[in-house]
Motif scaffolding. Structure first.
Motif, PDB file in Angstrom:
ATOM      1  N   LEU A 411     -44.193  74.542 -25.080  1.00  0.00           N
ATOM      2  CA  LEU A 411     -44.947  75.654 -24.502  1.00  0.00           C
ATOM      3  C   LEU A 411     -44.298  76.985 -24.848  1.00  0.00           C
ATOM      4  N   ALA A 412     -42.976  77.037 -24.818  1.00  0.00           N
ATOM      5  CA  ALA A 412     -42.300  78.277 -25.187  1.00  0.00           C
ATOM      6  C   ALA A 412     -42.574  78.634 -26.642  1.00  0.00           C
ATOM      7  N   GLU A 413     -42.507  77.654 -27.523  1.00  0.00           N
ATOM      8  CA  GLU A 413     -42.779  77.926 -28.939  1.00  0.00           C
ATOM      9  C   GLU A 413     -44.248  78.264 -29.167  1.00  0.00           C
ATOM     10  N   ALA A 414     -45.157  77.647 -28.403  1.00  0.00           N
ATOM     11  CA  ALA A 414     -46.578  77.985 -28.514  1.00  0.00           C
ATOM     12  C   ALA A 414     -46.837  79.418 -28.053  1.00  0.00           C
ATOM     13  N   SER A 415     -46.097  79.865 -27.055  1.00  0.00           N
ATOM     14  CA  SER A 415     -46.283  81.239 -26.591  1.00  0.00           C
ATOM     15  C   SER A 415     -45.937  82.234 -27.685  1.00  0.00           C
ATOM     16  N   VAL A 416     -44.940  81.913 -28.495  1.00  0.00           N
ATOM     17  CA  VAL A 416     -44.572  82.771 -29.623  1.00  0.00           C
ATOM     18  C   VAL A 416     -45.632  82.697 -30.709  1.00  0.00           C
ATOM     19  N   SER A 417     -46.040  81.477 -31.044  1.00  0.00           N
ATOM     20  CA  SER A 417     -46.987  81.288 -32.138  1.00  0.00           C
ATOM     21  C   SER A 417     -48.324  81.968 -31.867  1.00  0.00           C
ATOM     22  N   LEU A 418     -48.816  81.870 -30.637  1.00  0.00           N
ATOM     23  CA  LEU A 418     -50.138  82.390 -30.306  1.00  0.00           C
ATOM     24  C   LEU A 418     -50.096  83.734 -29.584  1.00  0.00           C
ATOM     25  N   GLY A 419     -48.914  84.175 -29.168  1.00  0.00           N
ATOM     26  CA  GLY A 419     -48.827  85.422 -28.428  1.00  0.00           C
ATOM     27  C   GLY A 419     -49.459  85.342 -27.052  1.00  0.00           C
ATOM     28  N   ILE A 420     -49.322  84.188 -26.387  1.00  0.00           N
ATOM     29  CA  ILE A 420     -49.911  83.988 -25.061  1.00  0.00           C
ATOM     30  C   ILE A 420     -48.775  83.846 -24.049  1.00  0.00           C
ATOM     31  N   PRO A 421     -48.489  84.898 -23.279  1.00  0.00           N
ATOM     32  CA  PRO A 421     -47.360  84.847 -22.336  1.00  0.00           C
ATOM     33  C   PRO A 421     -47.511  83.770 -21.263  1.00  0.00           C
ATOM     34  N   ASP A 422     -48.753  83.391 -20.916  1.00  0.00           N
ATOM     35  CA  ASP A 422     -48.955  82.367 -19.881  1.00  0.00           C
ATOM     36  C   ASP A 422     -48.224  81.071 -20.221  1.00  0.00           C
ATOM     37  N   PHE A 423     -48.130  80.758 -21.497  1.00  0.00           N
ATOM     38  CA  PHE A 423     -47.479  79.505 -21.881  1.00  0.00           C
ATOM     39  C   PHE A 423     -45.970  79.580 -21.631  1.00  0.00           C
ATOM     40  N   LEU A 424     -45.373  80.734 -21.889  1.00  0.00           N
ATOM     41  CA  LEU A 424     -43.959  80.911 -21.577  1.00  0.00           C
ATOM     42  C   LEU A 424     -43.741  80.870 -20.069  1.00  0.00           C
ATOM     43  N   ASP A 425     -44.663  81.441 -19.316  1.00  0.00           N
ATOM     44  CA  ASP A 425     -44.560  81.388 -17.853  1.00  0.00           C
ATOM     45  C   ASP A 425     -44.585  79.943 -17.361  1.00  0.00           C
ATOM     46  N   ALA A 426     -45.484  79.134 -17.943  1.00  0.00           N
ATOM     47  CA  ALA A 426     -45.569  77.724 -17.535  1.00  0.00           C
ATOM     48  C   ALA A 426     -44.286  76.981 -17.874  1.00  0.00           C
ATOM     49  N   ALA A 427     -43.717  77.282 -19.051  1.00  0.00           N
ATOM     50  CA  ALA A 427     -42.456  76.646 -19.438  1.00  0.00           C
ATOM     51  C   ALA A 427     -41.333  77.036 -18.480  1.00  0.00           C
ATOM     52  N   THR A 428     -41.313  78.299 -18.098  1.00  0.00           N
ATOM     53  CA  THR A 428     -40.261  78.792 -17.210  1.00  0.00           C
ATOM     54  C   THR A 428     -40.382  78.173 -15.820  1.00  0.00           C
ATOM     55  N   ARG A 429     -41.614  78.073 -15.310  1.00  0.00           N
ATOM     56  CA  ARG A 429     -41.822  77.428 -14.009  1.00  0.00           C
ATOM     57  C   ARG A 429     -41.362  75.975 -14.036  1.00  0.00           C
ATOM     58  N   CYS A 430     -41.729  75.298 -15.089  1.00  0.00           N
ATOM     59  CA  CYS A 430     -41.348  73.888 -15.213  1.00  0.00           C
ATOM     60  C   CYS A 430     -39.833  73.742 -15.218  1.00  0.00           C
ATOM     61  N   ALA A 431     -39.166  74.554 -16.015  1.00  0.00           N
ATOM     62  CA  ALA A 431     -37.711  74.464 -16.097  1.00  0.00           C
ATOM     63  C   ALA A 431     -37.060  74.710 -14.751  1.00  0.00           C
ATOM     64  N   ALA A 432     -37.539  75.728 -14.047  1.00  0.00           N
ATOM     65  CA  ALA A 432     -36.957  76.051 -12.746  1.00  0.00           C
ATOM     66  C   ALA A 432     -37.120  74.891 -11.774  1.00  0.00           C
ATOM     67  N   ASN A 433     -38.279  74.278 -11.777  1.00  0.00           N
ATOM     68  CA  ASN A 433     -38.538  73.171 -10.849  1.00  0.00           C
ATOM     69  C   ASN A 433     -37.760  71.920 -11.209  1.00  0.00           C
ATOM     70  N   VAL A 434     -37.687  71.602 -12.491  1.00  0.00           N
ATOM     71  CA  VAL A 434     -36.944  70.408 -12.908  1.00  0.00           C
ATOM     72  C   VAL A 434     -35.464  70.569 -12.577  1.00  0.00           C
ATOM     73  N   VAL A 435     -34.906  71.730 -12.880  1.00  0.00           N
ATOM     74  CA  VAL A 435     -33.488  71.959 -12.587  1.00  0.00           C
ATOM     75  C   VAL A 435     -33.247  71.894 -11.081  1.00  0.00           C
ATOM     76  N   GLU A 436     -34.144  72.489 -10.300  1.00  0.00           N
ATOM     77  CA  GLU A 436     -33.972  72.495  -8.847  1.00  0.00           C
ATOM     78  C   GLU A 436     -34.058  71.088  -8.262  1.00  0.00           C
ATOM     79  N   LEU A 437     -34.988  70.277  -8.773  1.00  0.00           N
ATOM     80  CA  LEU A 437     -35.235  68.957  -8.181  1.00  0.00           C
ATOM     81  C   LEU A 437     -34.365  67.862  -8.766  1.00  0.00           C
ATOM     82  N   HIS A 438     -34.161  67.873 -10.082  1.00  0.00           N
ATOM     83  CA  HIS A 438     -33.554  66.727 -10.759  1.00  0.00           C
ATOM     84  C   HIS A 438     -32.060  66.865 -10.985  1.00  0.00           C
TER      85      HIS A 438
END
Length: 667
Positions: A411-438
């Protein structure tokens, strides 16, 4: 005795909680029960999206006669292979060794200490009943033979797991080119993908090989690797293996032309393919690549999103029938769209009276783009709305650490390729939750469900894939917390998974994990990269982002790991897709691009991220804001890009054209 799966954190195990079989999870208590009762363990391994797992469950595990035979003579243990890949790997190796092939459901009979003595896969009810009786009788009357057989099998498994031989060629541009030539020799040039047998079917999306081929094209400028990627990616995107209405790829195609899928959708497939399509678009600006990248990213977020993270899979079946949600007849199209649009859609999506699937139904394909995009969007929206009223496949909401790591990176790489910040936001949310929970008390866990982390310890691939995702986020956001957490994961991996006696050799389970018949250490890539190739990628990247003292340690470990795998690239490149991906980056240095700039406003940094080849490290910020920008500043009031290959650096450049030339040099 009773069934004890009701409190499991695996949806697959919970599916069996109402079986009359007295299922246990794999625990020390289950093994102790087998010793106390002096009976074998019946181990059944599967996963939630597995069609034949459901068939065997319905035929046998829901049947009172079968359950009675199982409960009387065995301790019955059910395992989700996605939650316990270590157990799956050990007993799948045994199954393949004994039967010549493996698959799921996997059915193994073990001694109480876990040694296998008979293995198989799916058994119809009559055959399974006969097998249960025969195994129970053999256990009672021929115990010495069982003990001898199980010991011999366990010894052979340990021998098979001894690791790769040393003495392979050096990892070099020439070795990468040799591996690429071997891969291309197996390409199905007519239909895309690669031959696995004479029929070229079943055919699995070759995501790891495609990423490697893109990187080879970027390094060498050769057209053949890129053309192979384009043939495969276009064929998959236009075939039935891709969901033409909602996006997302099915697990595999049962035919050579990508028409009829096995309908389950896995997170790992879609995350890895998203990375490939985003890379293809970034390199070529192909409009099909752009559409599939955006739709696949939206599929991950919309259909697999759970608690800010990503669920494991969608089932192949709905209401007990494979593909029910997805297939159409001409009449069904007309019922939804009317006669005119129905006929147009049938021709466009190749829906015929004969059908391409079962009972006259067809899987939607899109061999060419529609001549009326507005009409296409209207028709597709209407069909998707109608499809949502049908029975829907079950979703396995289990959150697997490694697969979420793949999604973060993609998702982070797709955000760069397509210029869509929402994809980077989704990647960041996922990372924060996985680190917090797992991440629990400094140690990583494998999976969680419904906001509750499971007990299973993370394996090597979990540490590696999550670390790579976090390193990707650090490069794009500049947030030092992502780097700190990623390096902690790598330090833990080096401490607990690296073989202290054989540099570059890795185990898939930690040194303080549960002791099994053997400690798995699979060096070959499959549908996903093996743990060792994934950790090589993370170490190679971290070696150029970490402070110097730690960076040297990571660089040495990455070099040793790649060196040990060189024999795979030399002799079995098809089984080393991710190894080749990492090697392609390594032989370029890897490339590092550090842009002295205001990262929120820099056109040069944006260009660097677009132009940099796969595996390059790109950072941006003020002078001294990261190790790669130590002592490096803007020049004459202009942003400046510093390009290095390994430890050798070019003169800084200040224009996009100069940067393009610097990055385009072949190796």
């Amino acid at each position: 005795m009773s069934n004890r799966l009701g409190a499991a954190t695996s949806p697959y195990l919970r599916q069996h909680a109402d079986n009359p079989v007295h299922w246990r999870e794999w625990t020390p208590e289950a093994l102790a029960e087998a010793r106390e009762r002096d009976v074998p363990i019946l181990l059944s391994v599967g996963y939630a999206a597995c069609h034949w797992c459901h068939v065997m469950a319905h035929e046998s595990f829901e049947d009172d006669e079968v359950a009675a035979a199982m409960n009387a003579n065995f301790v019955n243990v059910k395992v989700d292979r996605e939650e316990r890949p270590d157990l799956d790997a050990v007993y799948m190796n045994a199954t393949v060794a004994l039967m010549g092939q493996g698959g799921w459901p996997m059915t193994c009979f073990l001694t109480p200490d876990g040694r296998p003595f008979f293995c198989g896969t799916y058994f119809p009810k009559p055959q399974f009943l006969r097998l249960l009786a025969a195994v129970a009788e053999t256990w009672r009357t021929r115990r010495a033979e069982v003990e001898e057989t199980s010991t011999r099998i366990a010894t052979e498994l340990r021998s098979m797991a001894s690791g790769l031989p040393g003495g392979g060629p050096a990892v070099s541009p020439e070795l990468c080119d040799h591996a690429v030539a071997a891969v291309l020799a197996d390409e199905d040039r007519q239909h895309g993908g690669f031959y696995t047998n004479r029929a070229a079917a079943p055919k699995f999306p070759p995501s790891l090989l495609l990423e490697a081929l893109l990187r080879n094209h970027e390094r060498t400028g050769a057209r053949a690797p890129l053309e192979a990627v384009e043939r495969s990616c276009a064929a998959m995107a236009r075939g039935g293996v891709y969901d033409q209405l909602a996006g997302g790829f099915a697990r595999y195609s049962v035919d050579a032309r990508w028409v009829v899928p096995h309908f389950e959708k896995m997170l790992y497939d879609n995350a890895l393919l998203l990375r490939v399509y985003a890379h293809w678009h970034r390199r070529t600006s192909n409009p099909l690549a752009r559409r599939i990248t955006e739709e696949t990213a939206r599929f991950l977020i919309d259909d697999l999103g759970v608690g800010g993270m990503f669920a494991s899979s969608l089932d192949a079946d709905a209401d007990g029938r494979e593909g029910l949600t997805y297939v159409w007849t001409p009449e069904q199209l007309r019922d939804v769209l009317g006669d005119d649009d129905g006929r147009w859609a049938a021709a466009l999506f190749r829906v015929t009276d004969q059908g391409s699937f079962e009972n006259g139904t067809s899987v939607l394909q899109l061999p060419e783009d529609p001549d009326d995009p507005v009409r296409f969007d209207r028709v597709r929206a209407a069909l998707l709305s109608a499809r949502r009223a049908r029975p829907q496949p079950a979703r396995d909401d289990k959150v697997v650490t490694a697969w979420n790591g793949f999604a973060i990176t993609a998702l982070a790489e797709a955000s760069v390729s397509l210029g869509i910040p929402d994809f980077l936001d989704a990647a960041t949310r996922c990372a924060a939750n996985v680190v917090e929970l797992h991440l629990v008390d400094g140690r990583l866990r494998r999976a969680g469900l419904g906001g509750r982390v499971g007990e299973s310890a993370a394996i090597l691939e979990d540490h590696a894939a999550l670390a790579t995702g976090l390193l990707t986020l650090h490069q794009l956001t500049g947030d030092p917390d992502w780097l700190t957490t990623a390096l902690a994961l790598l330090d833990s991996a080096l401490e607990h998974f690296a073989d202290p006696d054989r540099p570059g050799h890795w185990y898939d389970t930690a040194d303080n994990a549960e002791s099994l018949v053997l400690r798995p250490a699979d060096p070959l890539d499959g549908a996903t990269g093996c743990g060792a190739s994934l950790i090589a990628e993370a170490l190679l990247t971290a070696a150029h982002l970490a402070p110097q003292q730690r960076a040297d340690r990571y660089a040495e470990a990455a070099e040793a790991t790649l060196a040990r795998a060189a024999v795979i690239l030399a002799r079995a490149a098809r089984s080393g897709g991710h190894w080749l991906t990492v090697a392609e980056a390594a032989v370029r240095g890897p490339l590092q691009v550090a842009v002295a700039c205001d990262p929120q406003r820099s056109e040069l940094l944006s260009a660097a991220r677009q132009l940099a080849p796969g595996g390059a490290i790109v950072v941006g910020g003020p002078a001294n804001s990261s190790p790669l920008l130590a002592g490096r500043d803007r020049i004459g009031g202009a942003d400046a890009a510093y390009v290095c290959r390994g430890r050798v650096c070019d003169a800084p450049v200040t224009t996009v054209g100069e940067l393009r030339d610097a990055l385009g040099a072949a190796v």
